[in-house]
Design an enzyme around this catalytic site. Sequence first.
Site, PDB file in Angstrom:
ATOM      1  CG  HIS A 157       8.306   2.308   1.416  1.00  0.00           C
ATOM      2  ND1 HIS A 157       8.099   2.894   0.185  1.00  0.00           N
ATOM      3  CD2 HIS A 157       7.079   1.896   1.831  1.00  0.00           C
ATOM      4  CE1 HIS A 157       6.819   2.822  -0.143  1.00  0.00           C
ATOM      5  NE2 HIS A 157       6.185   2.216   0.839  1.00  0.00           N
ATOM      6  CE1 TYR A 209       1.987   4.366   2.983  1.00  0.00           C
ATOM      7  CE2 TYR A 209       4.212   3.465   2.849  1.00  0.00           C
ATOM      8  CZ  TYR A 209       2.946   3.624   2.315  1.00  0.00           C
ATOM      9  OH  TYR A 209       2.632   3.056   1.105  1.00  0.00           O
ATOM     10  CG  HIS A 223       5.787   8.470  -6.986  1.00  0.00           C
ATOM     11  ND1 HIS A 223       4.439   8.209  -6.853  1.00  0.00           N
ATOM     12  CD2 HIS A 223       6.387   7.943  -5.881  1.00  0.00           C
ATOM     13  CE1 HIS A 223       4.233   7.542  -5.727  1.00  0.00           C
ATOM     14  NE2 HIS A 223       5.400   7.368  -5.111  1.00  0.00           N
ATOM     15  CG  PHE A 224       9.977  12.221  -3.636  1.00  0.00           C
ATOM     16  CD1 PHE A 224       9.955  11.184  -2.727  1.00  0.00           C
ATOM     17  CD2 PHE A 224      10.588  13.409  -3.255  1.00  0.00           C
ATOM     18  CE1 PHE A 224      10.511  11.325  -1.467  1.00  0.00           C
ATOM     19  CE2 PHE A 224      11.142  13.560  -2.005  1.00  0.00           C
ATOM     20  CZ  PHE A 224      11.101  12.508  -1.105  1.00  0.00           C
ATOM     21  CG  HIS A 225       8.528  16.933  -6.624  1.00  0.00           C
ATOM     22  ND1 HIS A 225       9.640  16.185  -6.905  1.00  0.00           N
ATOM     23  CD2 HIS A 225       8.984  18.110  -6.134  1.00  0.00           C
ATOM     24  CE1 HIS A 225      10.731  16.886  -6.603  1.00  0.00           C
ATOM     25  NE2 HIS A 225      10.351  18.059  -6.129  1.00  0.00           N
ATOM     26  NE  ARG A 251      15.666   9.494  -8.331  1.00  0.00           N
ATOM     27  CZ  ARG A 251      15.191   8.922  -7.224  1.00  0.00           C
ATOM     28  NH1 ARG A 251      15.127   7.603  -7.130  1.00  0.00           N
ATOM     29  NH2 ARG A 251      14.782   9.649  -6.204  1.00  0.00           N
ATOM     30  NE  ARG A 252      19.193  10.303  -6.278  1.00  0.00           N
ATOM     31  CZ  ARG A 252      18.888   9.018  -6.201  1.00  0.00           C
ATOM     32  NH1 ARG A 252      19.319   8.183  -7.130  1.00  0.00           N
ATOM     33  NH2 ARG A 252      18.160   8.560  -5.207  1.00  0.00           N
TER      34      ARG A 252
END
Length: 552
Positions: free
Chosen positions: A222, A226, A373-375, A438-439
């Site tokens: 996580h 950041y 979300h990641f993208h 996912r994946r």
Amino acid sequence: MNTEKLGLTKFDSKLTMAFLYVAFISLLIGGLMGLLQTLVRSGTLELPWGIDYYQVLTVHGVILGLVLTTFFIIGFQYALMAKTVGISKKQGKYAWLGFWVMLIGTTMSAITILLGKASVLYTFYAPLKAHPAFYIGLALVVVGSWIACFVNFRQLYVWKKEHKGEKSPLLSFMVVINMLLWFIATLGVAATVLIQFIPWSLGYAETINVLVSRTLFWYFGHPLVYFWLLPAYMAWYAIIPKIIGGKIFSDSLARLSFVLFLMFSIPVGFHHQLTEPGIDPTWKFIQVVLTFMVIIPSLLTAFSMFAMFEITGRRKGFKGLFGWFKHLPWKDVRFFAPMVGMLAFIPAGTGGIINASHQLNNVIHNTIWVTGHFHLTVATTVILTFFGISYWLIPALTGRKLTFKMNKLGIIQTIIWAVGMSIMSGAMHIQGLLGAPRRSSYSTYGGTEQATDWIGYQMAQAIGGSILFIGIILMVYIFVNLTFFAPKGVEEFPIAEEESDAEPTPMFLENWKLWVGLTVALILFAYTIPFIDIIQQSPPGSPPFDWPIGNS
């Protein structure tokens, strides 16, 4: 304080450009893998020559999520440190050593993936097992990045010794915060790779403690987000104001937000493990609360940026409620690309709140919503800001000019990226709400009832991915042009000054012992007891790091 007194030498330029070369080569390779992924998922393409879908997926995740970001960030930060506090010859030698260690590690891991010996995704969860060279390569990347950490720490330390009683340049402060975050966070992934995965992959240990490995990974995983995001914040806080003709709204607020990110981005890994047994729900709840604390510096940043935009616009004479917004330099790609990324962070941050919420996480956990979300976060907010940085950083390093043609092409590239990502990420979010995993490749659920319901969203992802790949080709072309073919000239290295009437920055914000001490205390509070519980509750007779779940 004059933050522009230091010029960039040829040595500084070569060092940063070496990192950027690796980053943009990674962009091209990883982007191609991403395109193949979307085409396979939509059922429109079968991979040739025996290439496995998960092999492509691993290359995409590792090359873009780890290699591109880490190399770009460290290179960019070296340029910032050279510009604000300088770099000695000895520090430069260690910086190059770190680069070569990282490159050797990256090459080792990449070769194992391309040979089909490490199709374990960028999270490399056990009991999936890769070739030992994959884990050794990862360890070398981490070690090389640690060398960069200590070079940056030393740079600021030397500057502080020569400027006693002065506050450090804002950008150098931010770089050190980010590298502190990275160093503390990577202790987790280094521990699991060195103590668990390498002995296991070499055959010295027959089994592995899965929960320990996942906990150590997410202790790192996580704050990694950041580590990607804070360099974008550096550009927003201290570079964008200069580009639009304004000044930094508040040096104090900028430093405070970075300190809060350092403290609250690390002890929160359990919110990625909310559905996993073996972790006390009380500690999951505590880490979810700590996760929500990072909303505060994000809101501080949003306030600071839009206050700066409005003050700058009003000062230039733009009136009306939103006159200042309308007259921002939208035709300057150095502003336009990061601004689009900034706006994308609004839905991205909202999705992050959903991911971290215990009940809502149960709806979207391990669905393709998370990928969407990641993208939006790293692949839109972060990467568009990195592109925006590149438009002035590369010419400043290579002694060339950002031409009108490249500026216009950059704006087109940004629009293409925003459109492609909106289509692809939007389809992922919707499909995730419908329960799509996912994946997973098309072959996993092709022909099922769900596949019929999802096919439209899969095709939308393929269309969005194809548009994004066009954007990647354009960006690589711009990179090559600005590096080798743009006309010679002097490009500004934009670093903004603070508002003249801003409140003085309190010196306690640079009390490194205080902030690092509080960060370590929060980590020990959040992880010590649950980690002891995880080890103690392993099956009887098992060594602490050896949970008998069998080999993959």
